[in-house]
Scaffold this motif. Structure first.
Motif, PDB file in Angstrom:
ATOM      1  N   LYS A  24       0.870  -1.180   0.000  1.00 33.64           N
ATOM      2  CA  LYS A  24       0.000   0.000   0.000  1.00 33.64           C
ATOM      3  C   LYS A  24       0.901   1.223   0.000  1.00 33.64           C
ATOM      4  O   LYS A  24       1.730   1.383   0.899  1.00 33.64           O
ATOM      5  N   ILE A  25       0.752   2.060  -1.021  1.00 32.88           N
ATOM      6  CA  ILE A  25       1.637   3.218  -1.162  1.00 32.88           C
ATOM      7  C   ILE A  25       0.789   4.460  -1.409  1.00 32.88           C
ATOM      8  O   ILE A  25      -0.057   4.473  -2.308  1.00 32.88           O
ATOM      9  N   SER A  26       1.019   5.488  -0.614  1.00 32.84           N
ATOM     10  CA  SER A  26       0.275   6.739  -0.726  1.00 32.84           C
ATOM     11  C   SER A  26       1.048   7.766  -1.537  1.00 32.84           C
ATOM     12  O   SER A  26       2.280   7.843  -1.466  1.00 32.84           O
ATOM     13  N   PHE A  27       0.286   8.534  -2.293  1.00 29.65           N
ATOM     14  CA  PHE A  27       0.791   9.723  -2.969  1.00 29.65           C
ATOM     15  C   PHE A  27      -0.117  10.881  -2.524  1.00 29.65           C
ATOM     16  O   PHE A  27      -1.129  10.673  -1.869  1.00 29.65           O
ATOM     17  N   HIS A  28       0.242  12.085  -2.874  1.00 24.23           N
ATOM     18  CA  HIS A  28      -0.575  13.209  -2.421  1.00 24.23           C
ATOM     19  C   HIS A  28      -1.955  13.209  -3.060  1.00 24.23           C
ATOM     20  O   HIS A  28      -2.899  13.771  -2.504  1.00 24.23           O
ATOM     21  N   ASP A  29      -2.114  12.554  -4.215  1.00 19.49           N
ATOM     22  CA  ASP A  29      -3.397  12.578  -4.908  1.00 19.49           C
ATOM     23  C   ASP A  29      -4.062  11.213  -5.029  1.00 19.49           C
ATOM     24  O   ASP A  29      -5.120  11.084  -5.633  1.00 19.49           O
ATOM     25  N   LYS A  30      -3.454  10.157  -4.440  1.00 15.15           N
ATOM     26  CA  LYS A  30      -4.035   8.820  -4.548  1.00 15.15           C
ATOM     27  C   LYS A  30      -3.342   7.876  -3.579  1.00 15.15           C
ATOM     28  O   LYS A  30      -2.240   8.164  -3.072  1.00 15.15           O
ATOM     29  N   ILE A  31      -4.003   6.740  -3.320  1.00 13.50           N
ATOM     30  CA  ILE A  31      -3.423   5.649  -2.542  1.00 13.50           C
ATOM     31  C   ILE A  31      -3.581   4.385  -3.378  1.00 13.50           C
ATOM     32  O   ILE A  31      -4.695   4.056  -3.805  1.00 13.50           O
ATOM     33  N   ILE A  32      -2.494   3.681  -3.623  1.00 14.67           N
ATOM     34  CA  ILE A  32      -2.558   2.493  -4.467  1.00 14.67           C
ATOM     35  C   ILE A  32      -2.282   1.236  -3.658  1.00 14.67           C
ATOM     36  O   ILE A  32      -1.631   1.272  -2.609  1.00 14.67           O
ATOM     37  N   ARG A  33      -2.801   0.130  -4.171  1.00 10.78           N
ATOM     38  CA  ARG A  33      -2.533  -1.174  -3.591  1.00 10.78           C
ATOM     39  C   ARG A  33      -1.978  -2.078  -4.685  1.00 10.78           C
ATOM     40  O   ARG A  33      -2.497  -2.096  -5.802  1.00 10.78           O
ATOM     41  N   GLN A  34      -0.925  -2.812  -4.349  1.00 11.63           N
ATOM     42  CA  GLN A  34      -0.268  -3.701  -5.307  1.00 11.63           C
ATOM     43  C   GLN A  34      -0.304  -5.145  -4.809  1.00 11.63           C
ATOM     44  O   GLN A  34      -0.348  -5.397  -3.600  1.00 11.63           O
ATOM     45  N   ALA A  35      -0.249  -6.079  -5.752  1.00  6.78           N
ATOM     46  CA  ALA A  35      -0.067  -7.493  -5.419  1.00  6.78           C
ATOM     47  C   ALA A  35       0.831  -8.118  -6.470  1.00  6.78           C
ATOM     48  O   ALA A  35       0.694  -7.849  -7.663  1.00  6.78           O
ATOM     49  N   ARG A  36       1.756  -8.952  -6.011  1.00  9.67           N
ATOM     50  CA  ARG A  36       2.672  -9.623  -6.910  1.00  9.67           C
ATOM     51  C   ARG A  36       2.234 -11.069  -7.161  1.00  9.67           C
ATOM     52  O   ARG A  36       1.457 -11.624  -6.390  1.00  9.67           O
ATOM     53  N   PHE A  37       2.727 -11.647  -8.240  1.00  6.97           N
ATOM     54  CA  PHE A  37       2.388 -13.028  -8.571  1.00  6.97           C
ATOM     55  C   PHE A  37       2.788 -13.959  -7.428  1.00  6.97           C
ATOM     56  O   PHE A  37       3.867 -13.807  -6.839  1.00  6.97           O
ATOM     57  N   LYS A  38       1.927 -14.936  -7.124  1.00  8.27           N
ATOM     58  CA  LYS A  38       2.102 -15.756  -5.934  1.00  8.27           C
ATOM     59  C   LYS A  38       3.023 -16.949  -6.128  1.00  8.27           C
ATOM     60  O   LYS A  38       3.842 -17.251  -5.260  1.00  8.27           O
ATOM     61  N   GLN A  39       2.885 -17.650  -7.238  1.00  6.65           N
ATOM     62  CA  GLN A  39       3.689 -18.853  -7.435  1.00  6.65           C
ATOM     63  C   GLN A  39       5.170 -18.485  -7.559  1.00  6.65           C
ATOM     64  O   GLN A  39       5.531 -17.637  -8.381  1.00  6.65           O
ATOM     65  N   PRO A  40       6.035 -19.091  -6.757  1.00  7.19           N
ATOM     66  CA  PRO A  40       7.455 -18.708  -6.793  1.00  7.19           C
ATOM     67  C   PRO A  40       8.063 -18.773  -8.192  1.00  7.19           C
ATOM     68  O   PRO A  40       8.794 -17.859  -8.594  1.00  7.19           O
ATOM     69  N   SER A  41       7.777 -19.830  -8.945  1.00  6.33           N
ATOM     70  CA  SER A  41       8.368 -19.949 -10.280  1.00  6.33           C
ATOM     71  C   SER A  41       7.866 -18.850 -11.204  1.00  6.33           C
ATOM     72  O   SER A  41       8.635 -18.289 -12.006  1.00  6.33           O
ATOM     73  N   GLU A  42       6.592 -18.506 -11.079  1.00  6.50           N
ATOM     74  CA  GLU A  42       6.035 -17.442 -11.913  1.00  6.50           C
ATOM     75  C   GLU A  42       6.599 -16.086 -11.505  1.00  6.50           C
ATOM     76  O   GLU A  42       6.918 -15.254 -12.352  1.00  6.50           O
ATOM     77  N   TYR A  43       6.717 -15.881 -10.190  1.00  8.48           N
ATOM     78  CA  TYR A  43       7.315 -14.632  -9.703  1.00  8.48           C
ATOM     79  C   TYR A  43       8.723 -14.456 -10.256  1.00  8.48           C
ATOM     80  O   TYR A  43       9.088 -13.370 -10.752  1.00  8.48           O
ATOM     81  N   LEU A  44       9.533 -15.512 -10.180  1.00  8.12           N
ATOM     82  CA  LEU A  44      10.913 -15.436 -10.675  1.00  8.12           C
ATOM     83  C   LEU A  44      10.939 -15.144 -12.173  1.00  8.12           C
ATOM     84  O   LEU A  44      11.754 -14.325 -12.648  1.00  8.12           O
ATOM     85  N   ALA A  45      10.047 -15.781 -12.921  1.00  8.06           N
ATOM     86  CA  ALA A  45      10.003 -15.553 -14.372  1.00  8.06           C
ATOM     87  C   ALA A  45       9.568 -14.125 -14.692  1.00  8.06           C
ATOM     88  O   ALA A  45      10.130 -13.485 -15.588  1.00  8.06           O
ATOM     89  N   LYS A  46       8.566 -13.639 -13.981  1.00  8.40           N
ATOM     90  CA  LYS A  46       8.084 -12.276 -14.223  1.00  8.40           C
ATOM     91  C   LYS A  46       9.153 -11.247 -13.866  1.00  8.40           C
ATOM     92  O   LYS A  46       9.339 -10.251 -14.583  1.00  8.40           O
ATOM     93  N   MET A  47       9.872 -11.474 -12.779  1.00  4.55           N
ATOM     94  CA  MET A  47      10.928 -10.532 -12.406  1.00  4.55           C
ATOM     95  C   MET A  47      12.058 -10.559 -13.428  1.00  4.55           C
ATOM     96  O   MET A  47      12.648  -9.519 -13.734  1.00  4.55           O
ATOM     97  N   ALA A  48      12.352 -11.724 -13.979  1.00  2.00           N
ATOM     98  CA  ALA A  48      13.377 -11.808 -15.013  1.00  2.00           C
ATOM     99  C   ALA A  48      12.974 -11.012 -16.249  1.00  2.00           C
ATOM    100  O   ALA A  48      13.823 -10.490 -16.977  1.00  2.00           O
ATOM    101  N   ALA A  49      11.641 -10.878 -16.446  1.00  2.00           N
ATOM    102  CA  ALA A  49      11.128 -10.104 -17.585  1.00  2.00           C
ATOM    103  C   ALA A  49      10.946  -8.633 -17.251  1.00  2.00           C
ATOM    104  O   ALA A  49      10.615  -7.834 -18.134  1.00  2.00           O
ATOM    105  N   GLY A  50      11.126  -8.263 -15.968  1.00  2.00           N
ATOM    106  CA  GLY A  50      11.094  -6.844 -15.615  1.00  2.00           C
ATOM    107  C   GLY A  50      10.170  -6.438 -14.497  1.00  2.00           C
ATOM    108  O   GLY A  50      10.438  -5.453 -13.801  1.00  2.00           O
TER     109      GLY A  50
END
Length: 390
Positions: free
Chosen positions: A279-305
């Motif tokens: 959860k990250i706040s800015f002066h004009d908005k508050i956003i919520r993020q979620a990353r891919f759950k499966q470890p292998s998918e997370y590693l592959a996605k991070m390798a792609a950026g």
């Protein structure tokens, strides 16, 4: 990536920022656990995962640029499966990329076991200054029922080693366990107090969806017995000098969990690692993020950026509930000014709901503060419902 429209929040100051780091592997998945954890099969890809965490942090620096980090929490899963050398490399990379407060609380979750306890000195040398140890119970039958891989002696040995290297550590204890009696719950809490920890977390076992216990429910204590256990635990910890400051958290003086307090006061947190939320706040908005759950998918996605699966801007109408969902877990509640400070909304947005909850005996307030009554603490879910968006 999903994005939701949002009206200007009008935040005049950004809240404190914490860093959460998720480690998704365990030796074995516990039947009650609904966290993003996966049993180790062919070893942990330690080097690759630390590389991915560093890249994850670096790719998100623009969102928190210039802000100080007040705490770090390494959770899981079982972070203590990773070596002290890996933790040292990770923390060095963090310090090189963000401003970490000199007195930042840095917590690592650890599970008892002879394969881990010798690492504790190395963790301390790496800069970790707080441990959270997943004991759950000291009773052999209950440990087996919970699927834990350690026994009573290993738990006590792990605590003994931790105490030699850390002057601040938490013990996780669970109650209302399968077939548990009041005397057995009392024995667990007595043993936890005797271990001399600075912080205790006492959790009521719940049958969470997508767990083995939910599919095959064990025989649990009834509501009256569970309530007796809760009252016993609260009384014993109070007598031992622990302050009950959050629904499940008890601390010695000056030893509240700073990282968790940041959550409960609706602070910001950047989450990195498989399945991590932020959860990250800015002066004009508050956003919520979620990353891919499966470890292998997370590693592959991070390798792609980027491993961010979803990113949404929290709607203005949802902010009161989000704020209350966290702050009303604190037994001392929150200062009224904090609502506007953290949401950008005027207190008039929730005053009707607060007055209704006060009339029902769930809340009490004065000109400066709002907090749950003892009834509100006991019926927290009912209290939270008062603030659901229409």
């Amino acid at each position: 990536m999903q994005t939701v429209s949002f009206s200007q929040s009008g935040l005049t100051a950004l809240p404190p920022l914490a860093l959460y780091i998720h480690f998704p592997w365990c030796v074995r998945k516990c039947p009650y656990c609904d966290f993003n954890s996966h049993a180790v099969k062919d070893g942990v890809p330690e080097v690759a995962y630390i590389d991915a965490l560093i890249a994850d942090l670096e790719s998100n620096l623009p969102q928190v640029w210039g802000r100080s980090v007040s705490s770090i929490f390494m959770g899981g899963g079982t972070p203590s499966l990773f070596s002290a050398a890996s933790m040292d490399r990770l923390l060095e990379a963090i310090r090189a990329r963000i401003k970490l407060n000199p007195d930042a609380e840095i917590t690592l979750e650890a599970n008892p076991g002879t394969f881990e306890i010798e690492k504790f000195a190395g963790y301390k040398a790496a800069g970790i200054n707080r441990l959270s140890i997943g004991i759950q119970s000291f009773n052999a039958e209950h440990l087996t029922a919970l699927g834990r891989i350690h026994n009573r002696d290993e738990a006590l040995r792990a605590i003994e080693i931790a105490a030699k290297h850390f002057d601040n550590y938490n013990l996780d204890i669970m109650y209302a366990l399968p077939k548990q009696t009041l005397l057995e719950a009392e024995a667990d809490i007595d043993q936890a107090i005797a271990c001399g920890s600075t912080h205790l977390s006492a959790y009521h076992l719940t049958l969470e969806p997508n767990t083995l216990f939910h599919r095959y429910p064990p025989a649990l204590p009834d509501d009256d017995l569970a309530a007796d256990m809760q009252e016993m635990i609260e009384a014993k910890l109070a007598a031992a000098g622990f302050e009950h400051y959050e629904t499940s958290a008890f601390a010695k003086s000056g030893r509240r969990s700073q990282h968790n307090l940041n959550y409960w006061q609706f602070g910001d947190y950047l989450g990195i690692g498989a399945g991590a939320h932020g959860k990250i706040s800015f002066h004009d908005k508050i956003i919520r993020q979620a990353r891919f759950k499966q470890p292998s998918e997370y590693l592959a996605k991070m390798a792609a950026g980027s491993a961010i699966q979803t990113e949404e801007i929290i709607e203005k109408s949802a902010l009161p509930f989000e704020f209350m969902l966290n702050t009303l877990r604190l037994t001392g509640g929150f200062p009224i000014a904090l609502f506007t400070e953290r949401t950008g909304l005027p207190m008039t947005k929730i005053i009707h709901e607060i007055e209704r909850a006060c009339a029902e005996g769930l809340l009490e307030r004065d000109l400066h503060h709002v907090k749950p009554t003892l009834k509100g603490q006991r019926f927290l879910n009912v209290l939270m419902e008062r603030f659901l968006p229409e």
